[in-house]
Every structure is written in C-alpha cells, then in structure tokens.
Design a protein around this motif. Structure first.
Motif, PDB file in Angstrom:
ATOM      1  N   SER A 113      40.297  42.325  38.694  1.00 11.09           N
ATOM      2  CA  SER A 113      40.732  43.438  37.923  1.00 11.09           C
ATOM      3  C   SER A 113      41.009  44.449  38.942  1.00 11.09           C
ATOM      4  O   SER A 113      40.599  44.691  39.873  1.00 11.09           O
ATOM      5  CB  SER A 113      39.459  43.972  37.103  1.00 11.09           C
ATOM      6  OG  SER A 113      39.015  43.106  35.907  1.00 11.09           O
TER       7      SER A 113
ATOM      8  N   LEU B 293      42.212  50.197  33.585  1.00 13.20           N
ATOM      9  CA  LEU B 293      42.526  48.874  34.369  1.00 13.20           C
ATOM     10  C   LEU B 293      43.996  48.834  34.357  1.00 13.20           C
ATOM     11  O   LEU B 293      44.965  49.104  33.391  1.00 13.20           O
ATOM     12  CB  LEU B 293      42.179  47.706  33.246  1.00 13.20           C
ATOM     13  CG  LEU B 293      42.587  46.206  33.692  1.00 13.20           C
ATOM     14  CD1 LEU B 293      41.734  45.845  34.815  1.00 13.20           C
ATOM     15  CD2 LEU B 293      42.131  45.317  32.417  1.00 13.20           C
TER      16      LEU B 293
ATOM     17  N   THR C  41      35.721  46.457  33.363  1.00 12.14           N
ATOM     18  CA  THR C  41      36.437  45.817  34.363  1.00 12.14           C
ATOM     19  C   THR C  41      37.388  45.138  33.417  1.00 12.14           C
ATOM     20  O   THR C  41      38.379  44.819  34.149  1.00 12.14           O
ATOM     21  CB  THR C  41      35.603  45.079  35.213  1.00 12.14           C
ATOM     22  OG1 THR C  41      35.056  43.845  34.293  1.00 12.14           O
ATOM     23  CG2 THR C  41      34.651  45.404  36.072  1.00 12.14           C
TER      24      THR C  41
ATOM     25  N   ILE D   2      41.923  48.074  39.588  1.00 13.41           N
ATOM     26  CA  ILE D   2      41.406  49.501  38.712  1.00 13.41           C
ATOM     27  C   ILE D   2      41.963  50.814  39.100  1.00 13.41           C
ATOM     28  O   ILE D   2      41.639  50.931  40.265  1.00 13.41           O
ATOM     29  CB  ILE D   2      40.053  49.334  38.340  1.00 13.41           C
ATOM     30  CG1 ILE D   2      39.397  48.322  37.411  1.00 13.41           C
ATOM     31  CG2 ILE D   2      39.592  50.719  37.689  1.00 13.41           C
ATOM     32  CD1 ILE D   2      38.071  47.989  37.241  1.00 13.41           C
TER      33      ILE D   2
END
Length: 346
Positions: free
Chosen positions: A151, A160, A123, A153
């Motif tokens: 985060s 990320l 993460t 993603i």
C-alpha cells in the motif's frame, strides 16, 4: 581465527559481564526485562530515550525508558481485542509513532514524545505488517502479507494512493533513491523485488529457490543492502547498482531482524522451529550474530532467549536491544568500542 580466539577468551573470563566481538565492539549487558506477550519488534525512539515493543498477542505496545531502566507504560491501541500489533515506525520529521495492526489492516498513529493517540489509517490491504516512510515524497508504504501487495499512502491525508502487486507474502520494505523506488521482500514468493513507486512497475528482481526473505537494511550511501532469509539460514549482501547478490553467509536457524552499526551488521536468529507448530517454543534458544560488512565474515555470536525476534541498535550507537518472543522479555546491552579489551590487555 584470531577474532574467534579472542572472543572465547573474553567469554570465558567475563561472559556474565560482557561479550567481545573482536577488537572493535564489546557488549555489556544492562539487564533482562519482562514485557507483554509476544514482543514482535524492537524500536528505539529517534532520540534514543525510549524503546518500543509492539505486542503481537496483547493490547498494544510497551514503552521502556532508557534513563529509568524500566518499562514505564503500556499503550492500548484501538481494537485491542483484535491484537496483532506487528511493527512500528517513528517519523522524526512529523514527531509521530506508527504501529501496524495485522488483524485490522490498519496503522495507528501516536504523537511523540507523549504517545497520545492521533488517528487510524486503513491500508486497504490484508494482514498489514511492515511500514516505511519517504520524507522526500511524504508517503508511507506498508507490506500486506495476505493480499500480496504494497500500500502506498499519502501521509498527510492518510489516503491510499495505489497498491503495488508483489510476489507472495511481502514483508520487508525499503525506500531508495529519494522515494522513487522501493525494495520489497517476498517471504513465500522467494524474491527480492525492486519497484518504481510512481507507476508500480517491477524493475528488477532476485529469485532464490526455497527462500523466505524477511528483513532488509541499506547502508547510508545506498551502495549495499542486506537481507535475511529465514529458510536458508542466510544473510545476503546485495550490490544495489547491479541489483545482484554479491556475497552471502549462513548463520543460525530462522534469521529474523537485522540492523547496521557503522560497518557491522547485527542479526537475531530465532532458532529451530518446534516439531509441532512454529509458534510453539523452540527446542533450543536463539542466537545473536555480528557480521563485519566489508569482509562479510561472522565476528562471533552469543545465545539469546527463546526466539529472539525484534532487534535494534539505538540511533546514537550506544545500545543494542532484542526481544525474546516466547519468553515475553527483552535483553538490553551497552555497546562499548575498544575500552574493555584494552583494559583487559588481551
């Protein structure tokens, strides 16, 4: 008063068999089942066939089969000795299940329905907890409790894209407006924040003194959001177009997980903390509440085990399940609409 009177009459007559919430919903208890240590969350599979229990103090997650009425499997995740498996998420569009591991700041992905390990996603945060997915943008968002950020993603690559700074200890998340915006709850920061996902810009916020915001759900039309505040023992109703609290109600100590069932909101309340540390057993058992969303009134409540934490309503609306964190077990109820009350002639 009539709703509560009806509840107590039904409870007195048949508490062990069913629990009535007014004239709309009756819960019929299916059973109490032991699971692994510290079941943090409860998640029904998209087809309502299984219930998944991430285990904070164990090696992965447990799987309960609804049709077999029993736990059928423990899935051991990567880095099992680190424990800390907090929250899970099914992504039906991808036929996968994701589980967060706080201690390694990672997400472990498994195929569904066979729960075969696929990959681990970092993460980039610290102490990662809650996971949400936007099918429109094909992105994941994860709240990072200790690094105070979210985060973002890319799902396909697992890379990320960016982090979005938040107030202290973000926890609950919810994508709205097709993934263009995300709502984040700051547990220690005491705020409900709205961000633009692409830029990370904070657009709106709601601050409540001494609050500990935990979990958020949003209705199907994205008209209202509902948020649990553990410190003030409250549930807030938020008008999303105004981004303002328009109603609130006090429940029991430490309201945790909430979930919608049509026009009703279930709430798990963990109960008061121990005098020593909050991770010890509570001095009294927790409670489960049902709130009518339109009137924002409590229909009634009933006792759970020690620290009811995770809670979920099955996608088909037929079952309610919640986990008792300190008892290492879960309770499963059938949701019945109208039948029992009509048969009883109350």
């Amino acid at each position: 008063m009539q709703v509560r009177k009806l509840f107590f009459i039904c409870s007195f007559l048949c508490f062990s068999a069913s629990i009535s919430f007014g004239d709309s919903i009756t819960l019929k208890k299916r059973g109490l089942y032991s699971c692994g240590k510290q079941p943090k969350q409860v998640i029904f599979s998209p087809d309502s066939k299984y219930i998944i229990f991430p285990l904070l103090d164990d090696s992965g997650f447990d799987i309960f089969s609804v049709s077999e009425n029993k736990f059928i499997k423990r899935v051991t995740c990567p880095s099992p000795k680190s424990k800390g498996f907090a929250e899970g998420l099914f992504i039906p569009q991808k036929s996968v299940f994701l589980i967060s591991q706080m201690t390694t700041a990672s997400l472990h992905e498994f195929s569904y329905p066979d729960f075969e390990y696929k990959r681990t996603i970092s993460t980039g945060g610290v102490w990662s907890k809650f996971i949400v997915y936007s099918p429109e943008k094909n992105i994941l968002a994860v709240s990072n409790w200790l690094s105070n950020d979210i985060s973002i993603i890319d799902y396909d690559s697992g890379n990320l894209i960016r982090t979005i700074p938040t107030k202290a200890a973000p926890r609950g998340l919810y994508f709205i407006e097709g993934g263009d915006k995300i709502i984040s709850l700051a547990f220690d920061g005491g705020e409900i924040e709205l961000f633009e996902v692409a830029s990370g810009e904070r657009l709106e916020h709601i601050a409540v003194k001494k609050s500990c915001m935990r979990h958020i759900v949003v209705d199907a039309g994205e008209t209202f959001a509902y948020v649990s505040d553990m410190y003030n023992r409250k549930i807030y109703k938020i008008n999303l177009s105004l981004f303002q609290i328009v109603d609130q109600i006090q429940v029991f100590n430490n309201p945790n997980t909430i979930d919608l069932l049509n026009d009703y909101l279930f709430v798990s309340c963990r109960g008061p903390n121990s005098r020593n540390v909050y991770t010890d057993r509570s001095p009294v058992n927790g409670r489960i509440f049902l709130i009518e969303c339109a009137t924002f009134e409590i229909m009634s409540d009933f006792e759970g085990g020690n620290q009811p934490t995770g809670l979920d309503v099955s996608p088909d609306g037929s079952l309610l399940c919640f986990s008792n964190f300190q008892d290492a077990n879960m309770e499963l109820y059938e949701i019945i609409h109208d039948e029992i009350i009509h048969e009883a002639g109350l």
